[in-house]
Design a protein around this motif. Structure first.
Motif, mmCIF file in Angstrom:
data_model
loop_
_atom_site.group_PDB
_atom_site.id
_atom_site.type_symbol
_atom_site.label_atom_id
_atom_site.label_comp_id
_atom_site.label_asym_id
_atom_site.label_seq_id
_atom_site.Cartn_x
_atom_site.Cartn_y
_atom_site.Cartn_z
ATOM 1 N N VAL A 179 0.835 -1.211 0.000
ATOM 2 C CA VAL A 179 0.000 0.000 0.000
ATOM 3 C C VAL A 179 0.861 1.249 0.000
ATOM 4 O O VAL A 179 0.679 2.171 -0.799
ATOM 5 N N GLU A 180 1.840 1.293 0.900
ATOM 6 C CA GLU A 180 2.714 2.467 0.985
ATOM 7 C C GLU A 180 3.568 2.601 -0.267
ATOM 8 O O GLU A 180 3.809 3.704 -0.751
ATOM 9 N N GLN A 181 4.038 1.475 -0.810
ATOM 10 C CA GLN A 181 4.868 1.522 -2.015
ATOM 11 C C GLN A 181 4.088 2.083 -3.199
ATOM 12 O O GLN A 181 4.585 2.936 -3.942
ATOM 13 N N VAL A 182 2.856 1.619 -3.385
ATOM 14 C CA VAL A 182 2.034 2.132 -4.488
ATOM 15 C C VAL A 182 1.740 3.610 -4.294
ATOM 16 O O VAL A 182 1.772 4.409 -5.244
ATOM 17 N N HIS A 183 1.468 4.004 -3.056
ATOM 18 C CA HIS A 183 1.164 5.409 -2.782
ATOM 19 C C HIS A 183 2.352 6.312 -3.087
ATOM 20 O O HIS A 183 2.183 7.434 -3.580
ATOM 21 N N GLN A 184 3.576 5.842 -2.798
ATOM 22 C CA GLN A 184 4.762 6.661 -3.007
ATOM 23 C C GLN A 184 5.196 6.699 -4.464
ATOM 24 O O GLN A 184 5.698 7.717 -4.944
ATOM 25 N N GLN A 185 5.029 5.599 -5.209
ATOM 26 C CA GLN A 185 5.627 5.488 -6.537
ATOM 27 C C GLN A 185 4.657 5.792 -7.668
ATOM 28 O O GLN A 185 5.075 6.285 -8.718
ATOM 29 N N ASP A 186 3.377 5.479 -7.507
ATOM 30 C CA ASP A 186 2.416 5.638 -8.597
ATOM 31 C C ASP A 186 1.558 6.875 -8.373
ATOM 32 O O ASP A 186 1.044 7.095 -7.273
ATOM 33 N N ALA A 187 1.411 7.667 -9.431
ATOM 34 C CA ALA A 187 0.550 8.849 -9.353
ATOM 35 C C ALA A 187 -0.912 8.415 -9.421
ATOM 36 O O ALA A 187 -1.266 7.506 -10.181
ATOM 37 N N PRO A 188 -1.785 9.039 -8.647
ATOM 38 C CA PRO A 188 -3.207 8.666 -8.704
ATOM 39 C C PRO A 188 -3.823 9.020 -10.052
ATOM 40 O O PRO A 188 -3.406 9.970 -10.710
ATOM 41 N N GLN A 189 -4.821 8.234 -10.444
ATOM 42 C CA GLN A 189 -5.534 8.445 -11.700
ATOM 43 C C GLN A 189 -7.009 8.623 -11.415
ATOM 44 O O GLN A 189 -7.516 8.220 -10.365
ATOM 45 N N THR A 190 -7.696 9.223 -12.361
ATOM 46 C CA THR A 190 -9.140 9.371 -12.235
ATOM 47 C C THR A 190 -9.800 8.067 -12.684
ATOM 48 O O THR A 190 -9.662 7.657 -13.839
ATOM 49 N N LEU A 191 -10.510 7.393 -11.757
ATOM 50 C CA LEU A 191 -11.075 6.072 -12.016
ATOM 51 C C LEU A 191 -12.546 6.049 -11.627
ATOM 52 O O LEU A 191 -12.993 6.805 -10.762
ATOM 53 N N ASP A 192 -13.275 5.148 -12.281
ATOM 54 C CA ASP A 192 -14.655 4.882 -11.909
ATOM 55 C C ASP A 192 -14.642 3.802 -10.831
ATOM 56 O O ASP A 192 -14.184 2.678 -11.063
ATOM 57 N N LEU A 193 -15.117 4.135 -9.651
ATOM 58 C CA LEU A 193 -15.085 3.193 -8.537
ATOM 59 C C LEU A 193 -15.878 1.927 -8.832
ATOM 60 O O LEU A 193 -15.592 0.860 -8.280
ATOM 61 N N CYS A 194 -16.858 2.019 -9.708
ATOM 62 C CA CYS A 194 -17.671 0.845 -10.025
ATOM 63 C C CYS A 194 -16.854 -0.251 -10.706
ATOM 64 O O CYS A 194 -17.149 -1.450 -10.532
ATOM 65 N N GLU A 195 -15.841 0.114 -11.477
ATOM 66 C CA GLU A 195 -15.092 -0.881 -12.246
ATOM 67 C C GLU A 195 -14.330 -1.858 -11.352
ATOM 68 O O GLU A 195 -14.473 -3.077 -11.497
ATOM 69 N N PRO A 196 -13.467 -1.404 -10.404
ATOM 70 C CA PRO A 196 -12.797 -2.392 -9.544
ATOM 71 C C PRO A 196 -13.761 -3.174 -8.675
ATOM 72 O O PRO A 196 -13.505 -4.347 -8.370
ATOM 73 N N VAL A 197 -14.886 -2.585 -8.278
ATOM 74 C CA VAL A 197 -15.867 -3.316 -7.475
ATOM 75 C C VAL A 197 -16.457 -4.458 -8.292
ATOM 76 O O VAL A 197 -16.612 -5.589 -7.801
ATOM 77 N N ARG A 198 -16.777 -4.224 -9.560
ATOM 78 C CA ARG A 198 -17.303 -5.295 -10.427
ATOM 79 C C ARG A 198 -16.263 -6.396 -10.632
ATOM 80 O O ARG A 198 -16.583 -7.588 -10.626
ATOM 81 N N GLU A 199 -14.998 -5.995 -10.832
ATOM 82 C CA GLU A 199 -13.953 -6.985 -11.049
ATOM 83 C C GLU A 199 -13.808 -7.906 -9.839
ATOM 84 O O GLU A 199 -13.703 -9.135 -9.982
ATOM 85 N N VAL A 200 -13.790 -7.327 -8.642
ATOM 86 C CA VAL A 200 -13.629 -8.128 -7.424
ATOM 87 C C VAL A 200 -14.853 -9.014 -7.209
ATOM 88 O O VAL A 200 -14.729 -10.197 -6.817
ATOM 89 N N ALA A 201 -16.042 -8.460 -7.448
ATOM 90 C CA ALA A 201 -17.255 -9.275 -7.293
ATOM 91 C C ALA A 201 -17.238 -10.469 -8.240
ATOM 92 O O ALA A 201 -17.649 -11.584 -7.869
#
Length: 490
Positions: free
Chosen positions: A306-328
């Protein structure tokens, strides 16, 4: 290869003080030289005009002719005190040569319309005998019984004396200004050194510290400008101290938790080898222990990632519905095994600024906990929507509603701690890291997570896991997010 001055604060301060002063002094020296040179020219031009008038007063009309006799004594008078060479030429009313130096170039310029002196005179520079000279051409009226007209008197002087005086003045001015710049530079160097002394003290206080000393810096007597620096450094060291303490606690807990399944696995192997437990039962027990160890290791890696991704990757504009559907969709087999009445409400895009991996990990942990807590055949609802907040900015909300036994207040207060489980059945199916990962992800994304019992703590009717995150603006989302696609729920 160009040489660059060292980019130190001392040099920058000295350059910022000395260079503008030097530029101003150079401009002042140049302007002073120009003004003084103009004054010298004016003074010597007056001398030339006086010499020309002295010769003009000697003009005498005789009949139809104009005569002039310049005695040697007169020449001595207007040449006295001059270190340069002076020549003259007198022309009659008809332009004929009367006296002086015949090779002196005759005047062929247009007389000035508004002369600066009370005489019709023109001053100009010319060449004579291979030298630059300053020339004064004076029109001298003459009147006699038989002759009337205007004669021309030209007096020329070499520029040696003027240039010598101007050079002497320029050298004197430059020496005086150079001395002043040197004094200013020396004073500025002393002042800058004294002003930077607190910076050096702060540097020494930091460099002399032990690498394990993260206590607050105490440097009394610091200037006001440096106090924000020490405050920021103390805040940074406080955060580092907290982070290191958290990592040490995590390592201690992780080492203990990893030893537990290894010890259980060793016991199971010993039981199998002794013959007290059947081979199949031993393998099944070992399989369950290995599964729990793998799950624990994966969640520990996820917590560190979690900390590594937060430090190294810039945030992107995402639709929250997409990762929720993938996990479901990924967890659909678990939902089907328990025959849950599952419902996914994610019809409208909900835009946030974040990392796709974090959102998937957040949803996976919450949904996995809800599946484990929900009885077979009971409802389980996951919804994604936008909600209003007390501030002007809207919030994105992810809510997971299970039908489990809920949590009492004592267990819910400790669920976010690593390796603390909320199960009351005495099983070891959970590692206690899922909600700790969820809380850390929410903090990194600027949101928060809440666990709310439906009903009451004494008689809960299920548990709501509610995550709220800052929503992205539609303008940003429309330019950076992929197109929304609908997907059926499992």
């Amino acid at each position: 290869m160009r040489l660059r001055a060292p980019a130190t604060l001392r040099w920058r301060l000295l350059a910022g003080i000395v260079l503008p002063i030097t530029a101003f002094v150079a401009f002042d020296a140049w302007s002073t030289y120009r003004r003084v040179l103009e004054s010298i020219n004016t003074a010597y031009d007056r001398s030339l005009l006086a010499s020309a008038r002295s010769i003009g007063e000697l003009l005498q009309p005789v009949g139809q002719e104009l005569r002039v006799e310049v005695p040697y004594a007169a020449l001595e008078i207007f040449e006295a005190g001059n270190e340069g060479r002076m020549v003259y030429r007198v022309s009659g009313v008809r332009g004929e040569f009367l006296s002086g130096y015949a090779d002196l170039p005759p005047y062929n310029r247009q007389p000035p319309q508004r002369p600066a002196y009370a005489a019709l005179v023109d001053f100009y520079d010319a060449d004579y005998g291979g030298e630059r000279v300053r020339m004064a051409a004076l029109y001298q009226p003459v009147a006699g019984p038989e002759l009337r007209g205007v004669a021309l008197v030209q007096v020329a002087e070499t520029l040696e004396i003027r240039e010598r005086h101007a050079r002497a003045l320029l050298v004197e001015t430059l020496l005086r200004h150079a001395l002043m710049v040197a004094v200013v530079g020396a004073v500025a160097a002393v002042v800058v050194a004294r002003a930077l002394r607190p910076v050096n003290q702060l540097r020494d206080a930091v460099s002399e510290r032990d690498e394990r000393d993260l206590s607050a810096l105490v440097t009394p007597g610091l200037p006001t400008e440096l106090r924000p620096v020490t405050t920021a450094m103390n805040d940074l060291m406080a955060r580092l101290a907290g982070l290191i303490a958290h990592q040490r606690q995590f390592v201690r807990d992780a080492s203990h938790q990893l030893r537990t399944p290894l010890a259980v696995l060793k016991t199971q192997v010993q039981n199998g080898l002794s013959g007290h437990v059947g081979e199949r039962e031993t393998l099944q027990a070992m399989h369950g222990t290995i599964d729990r160890a793998i799950r624990l290791a994966n969640q520990m890696l996820a917590l560190a990632k979690v900390e590594q991704v937060h430090q190294q990757d810039a945030p992107q504009t995402l639709d929250l519905c997409e990762p929720v559907r993938e996990v479901a969709l990924d967890l659909a087999p678990l939902i089907a095994d328990k025959e849950l009445d599952f419902e996914l409400e994610a019809d409208q895009p909900v835009w946030i600024e974040g990392h796709a991996w974090m959102l998937r990990e957040l949803t996976r942990n919450l949904l996995h906990n809800a599946i484990r807590a929900t009885p077979a055949g009971a409802p389980l609802v996951v919804s994604v929507d936008s909600v209003a907040s007390s501030s002007a900015a809207p919030l994105a909300r992810l809510r997971v509603r299970d039908s489990g036994p809920g949590l009492d207040a004592a267990r819910r207060a400790h669920l976010y701690e690593p390796f603390h489980t909320g199960t009351t059945s005495g099983t070891t199916s959970g590692s206690g890291l899922g909600l700790a990962i969820c809380r850390q992800i929410c903090e990194r994304l600027g949101g928060e997570i809440q666990l709310v019992n439906r009903g009451s703590d004494t008689a809960p009717g299920g548990l709501d896991a509610i995550v709220t995150l800052p929503a992205a603006t539609p303008a940003t989302a429309s330019t950076t997010a992929p197109p929304h696609a609908t997907q059926s729920t499992p």
